[in-house]
Every structure is written in C-alpha cells, then in structure tokens.
Design a protein around this motif. Sequence first.
Motif, PDB file in Angstrom:
ATOM      1  N   SER A 331       2.139  -7.752  -1.860  1.00  0.00           N
ATOM      2  CA  SER A 331       2.485  -6.425  -1.369  1.00  0.00           C
ATOM      3  C   SER A 331       1.310  -5.453  -1.563  1.00  0.00           C
ATOM      4  CB  SER A 331       3.716  -5.933  -2.137  1.00  0.00           C
ATOM      5  OG  SER A 331       4.045  -4.618  -1.777  1.00  0.00           O
ATOM      6  N   ILE A 335      -1.450  -4.223   1.339  1.00  0.00           N
ATOM      7  CA  ILE A 335      -1.634  -2.815   1.715  1.00  0.00           C
ATOM      8  C   ILE A 335      -3.117  -2.453   1.598  1.00  0.00           C
ATOM      9  CG2 ILE A 335      -1.220  -0.430   0.999  1.00  0.00           C
ATOM     10  CD1 ILE A 335       1.634  -1.220   0.252  1.00  0.00           C
ATOM     11  N   MET A 343       0.154   1.493   5.194  1.00  0.00           N
ATOM     12  CA  MET A 343       1.113   2.388   4.526  1.00  0.00           C
ATOM     13  C   MET A 343       1.980   3.145   5.511  1.00  0.00           C
ATOM     14  SD  MET A 343      -0.807   4.052   1.291  1.00  0.00           S
ATOM     15  CE  MET A 343       0.702   4.948   0.945  1.00  0.00           C
ATOM     16  N   THR A 344       1.888   2.816   6.796  1.00  0.00           N
ATOM     17  CA  THR A 344       2.637   3.622   7.762  1.00  0.00           C
ATOM     18  C   THR A 344       3.971   2.975   8.127  1.00  0.00           C
ATOM     19  OG1 THR A 344       1.594   2.571   9.669  1.00  0.00           O
ATOM     20  CG2 THR A 344       0.506   4.512   8.762  1.00  0.00           C
ATOM     21  N   TRP A 345       4.915   3.823   8.405  1.00  0.00           N
ATOM     22  CA  TRP A 345       6.268   3.415   8.779  1.00  0.00           C
ATOM     23  C   TRP A 345       6.251   2.633  10.101  1.00  0.00           C
ATOM     24  CZ3 TRP A 345      10.617   4.358   5.867  1.00  0.00           C
ATOM     25  CH2 TRP A 345      11.837   4.047   6.464  1.00  0.00           C
ATOM     26  N   ALA A 350       4.112  -2.538   6.178  1.00  0.00           N
ATOM     27  CA  ALA A 350       4.633  -1.750   5.049  1.00  0.00           C
ATOM     28  C   ALA A 350       6.054  -2.160   4.696  1.00  0.00           C
ATOM     29  CB  ALA A 350       4.587  -0.258   5.391  1.00  0.00           C
ATOM     30  N   ALA A 353       5.926  -5.189   2.695  1.00  0.00           N
ATOM     31  CA  ALA A 353       5.430  -4.830   1.360  1.00  0.00           C
ATOM     32  C   ALA A 353       6.560  -4.251   0.510  1.00  0.00           C
ATOM     33  CB  ALA A 353       4.287  -3.817   1.492  1.00  0.00           C
ATOM     34  N   LYS A 354       7.390  -3.424   1.124  1.00  0.00           N
ATOM     35  CA  LYS A 354       8.472  -2.804   0.358  1.00  0.00           C
ATOM     36  C   LYS A 354       9.511  -3.840  -0.061  1.00  0.00           C
ATOM     37  CE  LYS A 354       9.333   0.669   3.264  1.00  0.00           C
ATOM     38  NZ  LYS A 354      10.014   1.896   3.737  1.00  0.00           N
TER      39      LYS A 354
ATOM     40  N   TRP B 159      -5.234  10.308   9.743  1.00  0.00           N
ATOM     41  CA  TRP B 159      -4.995  10.492   8.296  1.00  0.00           C
ATOM     42  C   TRP B 159      -5.225  11.942   7.883  1.00  0.00           C
ATOM     43  CZ3 TRP B 159      -2.481   6.440   8.201  1.00  0.00           C
ATOM     44  CH2 TRP B 159      -2.965   5.207   8.634  1.00  0.00           C
ATOM     45  N   ILE B 202       2.272  11.157  11.188  1.00  0.00           N
ATOM     46  CA  ILE B 202       2.317   9.755  10.793  1.00  0.00           C
ATOM     47  C   ILE B 202       3.279   9.695   9.614  1.00  0.00           C
ATOM     48  CG2 ILE B 202       1.034   7.801   9.811  1.00  0.00           C
ATOM     49  CD1 ILE B 202      -1.510   8.946  11.045  1.00  0.00           C
ATOM     50  N   ILE B 203       4.347   8.959   9.773  1.00  0.00           N
ATOM     51  CA  ILE B 203       5.298   8.828   8.668  1.00  0.00           C
ATOM     52  C   ILE B 203       4.839   7.636   7.826  1.00  0.00           C
ATOM     53  CG2 ILE B 203       7.724   8.507   8.034  1.00  0.00           C
ATOM     54  CD1 ILE B 203       7.099  11.132   9.567  1.00  0.00           C
ATOM     55  N   THR B 204       4.756   7.858   6.526  1.00  0.00           N
ATOM     56  CA  THR B 204       4.305   6.769   5.659  1.00  0.00           C
ATOM     57  C   THR B 204       5.498   5.936   5.186  1.00  0.00           C
ATOM     58  OG1 THR B 204       4.197   8.477   3.962  1.00  0.00           O
ATOM     59  CG2 THR B 204       2.116   7.685   4.853  1.00  0.00           C
ATOM     60  N   LEU B 205       5.210   4.851   4.524  1.00  0.00           N
ATOM     61  CA  LEU B 205       6.240   3.869   4.162  1.00  0.00           C
ATOM     62  C   LEU B 205       7.349   4.423   3.287  1.00  0.00           C
ATOM     63  CD1 LEU B 205       4.629   1.311   1.649  1.00  0.00           C
ATOM     64  CD2 LEU B 205       4.087   3.724   1.835  1.00  0.00           C
ATOM     65  N   ASP B 206       7.061   5.559   2.616  1.00  0.00           N
ATOM     66  CA  ASP B 206       8.076   6.174   1.775  1.00  0.00           C
ATOM     67  C   ASP B 206       8.877   7.215   2.544  1.00  0.00           C
ATOM     68  OD1 ASP B 206       5.695   7.572   2.045  1.00  0.00           O
ATOM     69  OD2 ASP B 206       5.957   8.681   0.200  1.00  0.00           O
ATOM     70  N   TYR B 371       5.772   5.475  -6.195  1.00  0.00           N
ATOM     71  CA  TYR B 371       4.963   4.267  -6.397  1.00  0.00           C
ATOM     72  C   TYR B 371       4.331   3.824  -5.066  1.00  0.00           C
ATOM     73  CZ  TYR B 371       4.171  -0.761  -6.206  1.00  0.00           C
ATOM     74  OH  TYR B 371       3.618  -1.980  -5.934  1.00  0.00           O
ATOM     75  N   PHE B 372       5.156   3.748  -4.022  1.00  0.00           N
ATOM     76  CA  PHE B 372       4.618   3.295  -2.725  1.00  0.00           C
ATOM     77  C   PHE B 372       3.601   4.297  -2.198  1.00  0.00           C
ATOM     78  CE2 PHE B 372       8.606   0.709  -2.525  1.00  0.00           C
ATOM     79  CZ  PHE B 372       7.986  -0.527  -2.416  1.00  0.00           C
ATOM     80  N   ARG B 375       0.058   4.097  -3.480  1.00  0.00           N
ATOM     81  CA  ARG B 375      -0.838   2.990  -3.098  1.00  0.00           C
ATOM     82  C   ARG B 375      -2.037   3.580  -2.342  1.00  0.00           C
ATOM     83  NH1 ARG B 375      -0.280  -0.095  -6.749  1.00  0.00           N
ATOM     84  NH2 ARG B 375      -1.898  -1.290  -5.683  1.00  0.00           N
ATOM     85  N   ILE B 379      -7.033   3.733  -1.652  1.00  0.00           N
ATOM     86  CA  ILE B 379      -7.525   3.647  -0.267  1.00  0.00           C
ATOM     87  C   ILE B 379      -8.310   4.900   0.117  1.00  0.00           C
ATOM     88  CG2 ILE B 379      -6.825   3.512   2.154  1.00  0.00           C
ATOM     89  CD1 ILE B 379      -4.339   1.902   1.204  1.00  0.00           C
TER      90      ILE B 379
END
Lengths: 380, 398
Positions: A331, A335, A343-345, A350, A353-354, B159, B202-206, B371-372, B375, B379
């Motif tokens: 994971s 990333i 890291m993008t939705w 991602a 990874a989650k 970004w 841009i929507i991030t994974l969280d 946490y996510f 990450r 980067i």
Amino acid sequence: MDFRLNEEQQMLQDTVARLVRGEYSFEKRLEFSETEAGFSEAFWGQLSELGLTAVPFSEELGGFGGGGVEVQSVMTELGRGLCLEPYLQSVILGGGLIAQAGSDSQQEQWLGGIASGELKAAVALQEPQSFYDLNDVATRAEKSGDGYVLNGRKAVVIAGHCADLILVSARTSGDTREADGISLFALSPDTDGVERRTYPTIDGSKGCDITLNNVQVGADALLGEEGKAADVIEYQSGRAIAALCAEAVGVMEVANELTLDYLKQRKQFGVPIGKFQVLQHRMVDMMSELEQARSMAILAASVADIEQSDERRRILSAAKNVIGRSGQFISENGIQSHGGIGMTWEYNFAHYAKRLITINHQLGDDDFHLERYANLLQVG
Amino acid sequence: MNMNYTAEELAFRDEVRAFLDEKLPADIAAKVKAFRPLTKDDHQRWQKILSAQGWYATHWPEEYGGVSWSPVQKHIWDEESSRYGVPRSVPFGVNMVAPVIIKFGNEEQKRTYLPRILSGEDWWCQGYSEPGAGSDLASLKTRAVRDGDHYIVNGQKTWTTLGQHANMIFCLVRTNTEVKAQEGISFLLIDMDAPGITVRPIITLDGEHEVNEVFFEDVKVPVENLVGEEDKGWTYAKFLLTYERTGLAGIGLSKAALAHLKQLASRRLKNGRPLIENTTFSQRIAKVEIDLTAAGISNLRIIASVEGGGVPGAESSMLKVKGTEIRQSINDLARRAIGPYALPFVEEELADGFDGEYLSDEHAAPLSAHYFNNRKLSIFGGSNEIQKNIVSKMILGL
C-alpha cells in the motif's frame, strides 16, 4: 507436491474472475459504494445464481462442500475487484457459525437462505473495548423466562446495516475477557431494543455499531451450547482469516500490476521512471512481499477447515501477520511509486491501497497475531 | 558544546508562550491538535492575529514588514506553535512567492503584493507541477507567448494546494522552446480571476478537497506580472524551493503528534489495560520517539550551523526524508491504536459544530484519513527519492 488448483477449482476461480471483470469496473464500484446498501444487490444476485454464495456449504444446500482452497479461489477474485459484497460476513462467518454451532432446526431455518444469498448475515463479535480479542465480551445476556435479555454494545459490524440476521456474542457468565461464558445469539435487527448506527468505512464499504438495549430473545435464538461459544468463534474466525488473506492477495496482485504499469508508462527526465534503479528495487520488494503473502494465504487455506489445534492457530496467526505487513508495505510503497496520482480518489490505485490497510484492522492486526503466535511458540 | 538556550532565547520562548496563551483561538487549536480539517475562515482568522502581532512574515526583512528572527528563534516558534496547535501558515504567499518578489521582483511588485500578503487580502497558490512535470519539473509545458503588453498563457498546472481559495497564483511557464529546458522558463504572477482560468478539484483518497488542477486557456497576463527577467525563472524557482524545503522535516509537528499518540494510547484498551502498557505497542512508540529524538538533535545541529553563518545544504534533504518518515510512522501508530475503529469513516464528526455522540473516541474519526492524507509527506516538496538524489550528488559526490 503440487500447488496448482485442480480442474474444478480452476473453473471456479475463472468463473468468479470473469464475473468480476465483466461487472465490477472501478467506476461501477464507486457507484455501488455510494448506494444505501454500499454494494451491488445485482452482483450479489449473480454470485448467488452462479452458486458462488453456496461454495462452502453441503450439496443439500446447493453447494459442493468447498473447503479452504475453494473459498480462497473465490475470495482472491473478489479481492481483485475490490468487491464490496458481504461474502466474508455472511457466507464465511455467518454461515460458518451457524453450520458449526446451530441446531438442526436452526441450520434448516437459516443456512439455505445464506447459501442462496437470499438471507444476509452479519457477525457482531467485537466491542468498543475489545480491540481484536473476541473473548473480550462485556455484553451481557441474562436469563429471562424462557429466553434471554441482551444489553451491551457491539463495534464495527461490517455489513451489519443491511443484514437480515445478526449473530451476536454475549456473556451469559464469567468476567469480561474470560473464554468461558460466552454465548452466541442469532437475532433479527428489527428486534425491539436493537439500535444500529450506520457509517461508511474508509475503504468504501459500510458497517455499523449496534447497541443492545434490553433486547428480548427466545431460547431458540441461542446458537450452540450456552457459555461455550468461544471455541466456535475462534474456529470460524480462523476460517475467515484464511478467506481474508486470500482476498488480500487479490488486492495486492492488482496493486502491484497497477504500479508496474505505471513504472513502465510514466516518463520523467525523458525515460520511463521504471528505468530508475531505486524504483526497480522497490517494485521487486513489492513483488517479494506479494509472494510471501501468497504463500501464507495458501498455507492458511490448507488449514482453514481442519480440526482445531495449536498448529492451526499458529499458521493462521502467522498468515494474518504476514498479510498485514505485506499489505501495508505494498500500500505505502505503491502510493510512493505513483507519486501524487496514487493518492487521488479518481484513480483506482488509492482504493486498493486503502483496502490493504483496512484488512489489517479486521480479525486482528499484525501485532495482535504476532503476540498470539509468540504465545504459541513451539520449542523443539 | 552547549545545547542550551541563552537567557535571551528563553525570554523569547516565554514571550511566544504568553502570546499563544492569550491569542490562539481555542477552537482552532483543538482542530489542529486533533488533525481535523481547517476552513478558509480558520486560516484567515489566525493569519490576522499573527499579522497584528507582527509575526506573520518570518522570512522577510523588517523593511517590508517582516520579523527578523534568528534561526534559533524560528526554531523556538516552530516548537511552541506545534505544541500549542497553531495552524501552519499557508506558505505560498508569505513564505514562497514573497521571498522571490523581495529578492528578484521590482519595486512596483513589492509595493503591490507584499502589503496584500501581510494583510491577508491575497491568497496565493503555487503553479509549479504539471501532469507531465513532477519530479522532472523543468520539463513543464505551460506556454506563455508574448503578445504586445501581455503574455498569453495556455496549459495546465496540478497539485495546486488550496487553489480553490486563492485569488493569485505564481506560475512557472515556458517562454522559450528553443533552448535547454531550464533556460526557457519564466516566473509569472497571475490573477486567478482572469478569463480563461478554470480550477478543478482533485479529491484525494481520504475524501478531502485540498489540491486542484488549474487550466489556462488563452489567459492574458500583463507583462508587468513577470518577475525578474524572461527565461530566468528556473533560478527563481530553485531559490523558492529552498524555502519550501525548510521546515518540511516537521520535527515540531512530529513532537505534537507523538504527544497526541501517547494520550490516545493511554485511553484505548487492549486486554482490559491501557494500550500504552502493551509491550508490542509501547515498543513501537518507544522506537519512533527515539528516532524523533535523534532527528530533533540533527535539526538543532543544522539550526546552530545556520545561526553561526552557515548555509543549510543537502543536510536539510536528509532531514526531510527522516522527518517525514517519522511523522508517517506516528500517524501509522495512531491509526493502529484505534484498532477496529480505523474502519468507520464518520465524516460528520469532522465537521464544524458537531455536537452528537462520538462513535468511539473524540479523536478517533480523523485518524485513518489523516494517516492516508499524510502519505503525501514523502511525495511533496521534492519526493524523498529526489531528496536522496540531492544528498547523493551534493554530499557524496556520486
């Protein structure tokens, strides 16, 4: 010695793989995740039509008595699709608990529905204070007339929000954290006093916490012998660990495939970034982790349905420990190899990874199983 | 060898503490300490308080309204503000474009932009990365073509942190395609309201909206918005990156996060006892605390050397790598500490004014997402791989 699937197992895996490929694109998964159920009823229906929800059950129930390897074949492919359906909760855990502990009439009442997918079960075994110890049960079940009255709170019941039947552990005697005195009850979520607080999970699924407030159940709700459920729960959690490991392998496979593709396609400084040795070595490490995980998932599957023993316990804890660590490695490093895009939705990586991280928070994390394993260490 | 603060430095620390005791809004500090998202208003409210105190612009000469803190004073501020839960200043205006304008801009630009940064009137964002130009920033393709008194800008940036709040963006643009990549880049200041600019989230994974894509379609930018000379932007960009990289190690933030973790682990239970008493977990905490102690001293060694007139070199790259790894480990442990509750994503608990019952622990809800989200630390600001390249080249000569 032969690690290949036999013809039937291969066919089973191919069937699931085809179904997932056809029906579970990343875009569709995002849509399923946002529905009220949090998964696709239609896909669940297809799993059932193809007999996949019946895999571990007997022929009378429409299954073919599939064991660890058959379950592994299904779960790995569901993992590849990041499928959200409650296969682990209903088929493996719910079905497993009822099949092992249920009376003939209870089995008759529920197993057919679980095997056909018409009835969805969820298991409420954790509590706010229990961390991952399923013997840490503070919820009480007091005898009352012919039945019991349940009071307490169960934590993070995945797919509990949409379950037709909830299997709850509650203490009929003994102190919190004693193995002795835990009983299992099957109840409908519509029973008076059952309150569910539903929430999405960070990996795109859904679950709930359940408060039991003077919940009255009949004697027929008791599953198995009163006070003796700890062994059943441990055994079935073991089967679920094996299944979860298989799912994790599917998730890791795709995570690695996506990362490798990216290393080949993404160009910086005029070359594909996969030309940089630091990224090559990281990708090699991710692959080695996957192979370690795959080996342990195979080993776990091989003991999922054997008689309980310390050896079985050790193997399952070892497998879950490895899966937890390798999953987190893949994971995080996946990333990192992708950079921002990872890291993008909108990009599928991602979400893989989650899921790898949340798998480590189900049925005990790597630390929990390390400790369990250490307590079972064998000398000589 | 002396690792103690002087009497003056201790007095400064007291002054900082007194200021924060009095002026830091409790609601904002609570959010910062619990890793909850801040609103635009939170940032602006704090910015105004800091500006009124004269402590907003710590990288500017006093003649422009800055405060001339020594490296040790800056360090004290970093430590104390992290400990108190001060929001990090959004750096793009005050700590990034402003130093470039001060060093390379003309008088008109200084007069126009610096006061507006100090007052909070302008919110800046950064137009550096592009879809095809990340670590290889010099390969950027956004074009600016001179047309009379204007540049016509076409291209895409990505970004762009908090670009949704910004009214100004500083951009690296290509003004010359005939020369080496680094030699055809210019540094432009662009009004986000200019026709032809589109900001897409841009929507991030969280699930957070923190970063954006910014599209430029025939955007007219007056030539007076060019900083320094045409085609010399790479020099300014590199100068700015040295500012970006200071503080990226986040030692103060790690200390605050570690304190938060220890409290969390004291409240959560495992086997009926506080999690912090569990050997496996306490050893994980101990290890990261030891690493942080070492990184903290490394940080002080760099600060002392700068205080003595030295220039921070590739050492700050090393520290960025270590520091971000440490912070990510702490975030990992905080997520681990809540066990099964790492799964629920109860977004309503993160919202302002939530007054319902917390599902688990008041502090549990943001931990997985945090946490996510973090990450990103390894980067951004030059990925850790790029930092290692710098160390390997600059220090090791490899």
